[in-house]
Each structure stands twice: as C-alpha cells, then as structure tokens.
Design a protein around this motif. Sequence first.
Motif, PDB file in Angstrom:
ATOM      1  N   GLY A 192       0.808  -1.095  -0.018  1.00 51.99           N
ATOM      2  CA  GLY A 192       0.186  -0.463  -0.065  1.00 51.99           C
ATOM      3  C   GLY A 192       0.834   1.149  -0.244  1.00 51.99           C
ATOM      4  N   ARG A 193       1.398   1.407  -1.308  1.00 50.94           N
ATOM      5  CA  ARG A 193       2.146   2.422  -1.270  1.00 50.94           C
ATOM      6  C   ARG A 193       2.411   2.949  -2.672  1.00 50.94           C
ATOM      7  N   ARG A 194       3.024   4.504  -3.258  1.00 46.87           N
ATOM      8  CA  ARG A 194       3.394   4.688  -3.989  1.00 46.87           C
ATOM      9  C   ARG A 194       4.284   5.295  -3.934  1.00 46.87           C
ATOM     10  N   ALA A 220      -8.633   1.325   8.365  1.00 43.29           N
ATOM     11  CA  ALA A 220      -8.890   2.676   7.240  1.00 43.29           C
ATOM     12  C   ALA A 220      -9.650   2.412   6.101  1.00 43.29           C
ATOM     13  N   SER A 221     -10.253   3.323   5.329  1.00 44.86           N
ATOM     14  CA  SER A 221     -11.206   3.437   4.620  1.00 44.86           C
ATOM     15  C   SER A 221     -10.510   3.155   3.800  1.00 44.86           C
ATOM     16  N   PRO A 222     -10.676   2.285   2.162  1.00 38.59           N
ATOM     17  CA  PRO A 222     -10.646   2.497   0.705  1.00 38.59           C
ATOM     18  C   PRO A 222     -10.585   3.696   0.207  1.00 38.59           C
ATOM     19  N   GLY A 223      -9.378   4.268  -0.180  1.00 37.85           N
ATOM     20  CA  GLY A 223      -9.670   5.709  -0.865  1.00 37.85           C
ATOM     21  C   GLY A 223      -8.711   7.067  -0.004  1.00 37.85           C
ATOM     22  N   ARG A 273       4.947   6.982  -0.373  1.00 37.78           N
ATOM     23  CA  ARG A 273       3.838   7.624   0.037  1.00 37.78           C
ATOM     24  C   ARG A 273       3.271   6.491   0.331  1.00 37.78           C
ATOM     25  N   PRO A 274       2.375   6.231   1.682  1.00 37.44           N
ATOM     26  CA  PRO A 274       1.761   5.438   1.736  1.00 37.44           C
ATOM     27  C   PRO A 274       1.307   6.334   1.188  1.00 37.44           C
ATOM     28  N   ASN A 275      -0.718   4.541   0.697  1.00 39.87           N
ATOM     29  CA  ASN A 275      -1.315   5.392  -0.600  1.00 39.87           C
ATOM     30  C   ASN A 275      -2.367   3.354  -0.186  1.00 39.87           C
ATOM     31  N   THR A 276      -3.157   3.943   0.541  1.00 41.99           N
ATOM     32  CA  THR A 276      -4.076   3.067   0.746  1.00 41.99           C
ATOM     33  C   THR A 276      -5.896   2.896  -0.359  1.00 41.99           C
TER      34      THR A 276
END
Length: 429
Positions: free
Chosen positions: A52-54, A153-156, A68-71
Amino acid sequence: MDRLTVVDEIFLRTHRGMGTPIALQGLWRTTDAMQPALLQAIHDRLRLGHLGRRVVDPRVPGARRSWRPNTRAHPLDITVGPLPESEILPWADTLGADLDPEFAPGWRLSAARVHDGGTVVALTCSHALADARGLIHAVTAALRSLESTAPDASPGQESSGLGRNGELRSRTTTSEWADAASQWATIFGGTARALHHKLSLARPAPDASPVRTARKADTTDRYLRPLLLTFDTAHWDATATTLGGTPNSLFIHLMANILWQNGFPNPTIVASLPVDTRDEPRVDNDLAMTEIAIQRTDTPATIRDQAKAAYQRRMSSPAGLPEEILQVLPDRWAYALTKGAGERDILCSNIGPLPDAVRKVGPHNCTRVAARAIHPDITAFPRTRLAGYLSQLDDTYTLALVGLAADNEFLPDAIDKACATTGLHPHPW
C-alpha cells in the motif's frame, strides 16, 4: 526504506514505457470454493500493508524519489467462472492491466472459480513495488494478520503509515535536502569524465520517437507463451545429485536445454541469474544480477561450479559509475545508460522455498502455488528468449515459464525433450 533504490527506478521506467513492462504475480489454488468475505479480508490487509504505497517525485534536485503510503486499491476482482483448466493462465495474464505505482494502485487481488469446484487466487503487482521475494513477504504478512484486529482505514484514503506491519515516513523537505547532498557527494567522486563519454555514445536524437516503440521493428514476430509445470521435489533433487549438480544448477541446465530444443541456433547460451541481496524480510526490489555462459557440453555439475563463482560477482553499474548517477539523471538518460541491463538469452530466477504461511489461505489448503512475471501490453521485447521462475512448496517444485520468442508454438515439445534427456518428469500445474 522510504526512498526508491536504483533497481526500483529501473522497473519504474519500464512502467513508463522504457523497456519491457513487468508485473509480478503469485497464484494459489485450493480444492474448495473460497468465500468472498475471506478474500475481502485479505484484500484489506494488503491495502494497509507493504504494497500500500506509491511513488512521489522529489522537490529538491538530486534527491531520490520516495514512497508514500497509499491505501487506495483496485477493488477485489472476483470472476464467477467457472474457469476451465485451459483458461486459468489466459485469465491470469490479463490481470497486469492498469497497475500504476505512481498515480493509481500498483497491485490487484483477483480470484476465480475453477471447473473442479476449487478457487484460483492471483495477486499481481507492478515490479516497481517489489521483487518476487518482496511480494511473497507482503502476502505472508497479510495472511498471518488474518486473525488480528480488522483494518480501520477506509479504501480511497491515503494514510500516514502502513499499519503495524511497517510504517513509511512522510516526505519532508529537510530530509530531501540531506538526501540530495548525499547523492551529489557520491556522484561527484571522480565520475564526470566517464559520464560525459558514456552519454555521448548513448545520447538519443532530439527528435527520437517515444521509447515505447524503440524496438518494435525487430520484435514483430515474437509473442508470449506462458506455461506452468510441477515436479516432484525428491525426484528433482535426486536427479541433481546423480548428475553431480544441485537443484539450482539442474534448473539452469534444464532452461538452457529447453531453449536449444526450441531451435535456438547459437552454441552458447548466456544465462541471467538474479541474486537476492536482502539481509532481512522486506518489500523492496532488493536484488542484483549475475551471469554465466553455458555450452552444449555443460552438465549440472559444471554449471554448479560456474554459478557458484558467478554469485560472488555482480553486474556492475554502467561504465564503472556509481549507481546513484542513475537517480539524478532524467529518465531518458538513465534508460539509455541501463538499456538491456540484466537481459541475456535466458533468465533463471530461483525463488526458493516458499514460507509455511502461504500453504493455507484462511481455512483452505493450497494445493498449488506459483510465482512468476507477466508482461502486460508488451511492445518492446527484451533480448531474453526464455524466462523461468522456480519455487518450492512442500514436495513440489513449480516452474513458471514464459517464452518470448517467435517459435513458441513448439515450446511444449521442447520442454518434453529437454526433460526426457535430463530424466525429469513434468506434470501440469
């Protein structure tokens, strides 16, 4: 690590169309149907885990790109099916589309019912996010956390961390200045003249066509042929011992002979051998490459000695330059310096034993597990004609093959002939 490595950036450039696109894929098969709720729970943990990162670009010249974390995630993809046996790989080959490690999710979890009542699950990710061992580590962490507290955590949404399995720090201008200073200090250590010479040879024309189509003319007759085979571990190992080799040297020997049986005309085959360089389990592209040259007279015994020596040396950075130079140059320059790096006639990636955690998905026993690379929307074919990915789960070796040649219609026959010569007995996955 919160900044991209040189290898991470090589695979990022392939995502941007510079070279051969590569995505990694893990495949699991169970004998019974897997419930959507369980698949969603795994998806949620992957979304908050190491994948979960980009990628984000630096604001300071010379600093490396960072994670950077990306959920945000592609939704769980379930194909009702059922898929016949012959359609499993064609289905899995389509799952690398729309993976974007920069501006969209770089991974996807998919599942399909199989004709025999079981389930096949596929986790596919951009190679920029992880190598094969890194992908396995991400899966292992997700499966081990199934019984822990549900993700909150919520998607998006982008979160400030990656849950309890590992946090990525937010990028700061201060740290970027420090990183840039370190990078430039290394680069300016006596490399200017070598860099000037190398770039003058590799300089692309100002009006050059996009890199994505650079090698299209000489690859129009090539296409992909994926195959999955299994072998009995005890028989494979015993065969290797009888021939004076190791399980790994038998793998390399088999790969070379498959290529020769498939019509490769040259008397020498150069094999590219990935080397896992991580000193602890983590999700990164933590690998190096080495190579050996194989003759028709070579055996698993002689290949064992060659490979042992090769693993002590690694392919060096271009023109003896510090590899950090690749992270401060524009993408097109960096690609020109590394074009074809690591590409040889065959790729022999020995992933090794898979962890116990991947033997089960929730209450379901996995009868087959495979790890491989796929090449979504490929237009630029590499030098590589045959790639193989060998992994072990309990008493089974799984060999994932992808032919990248013009005569791949004969590949199954070439495999049978090479195995018969060596004394191996392949079975369908």
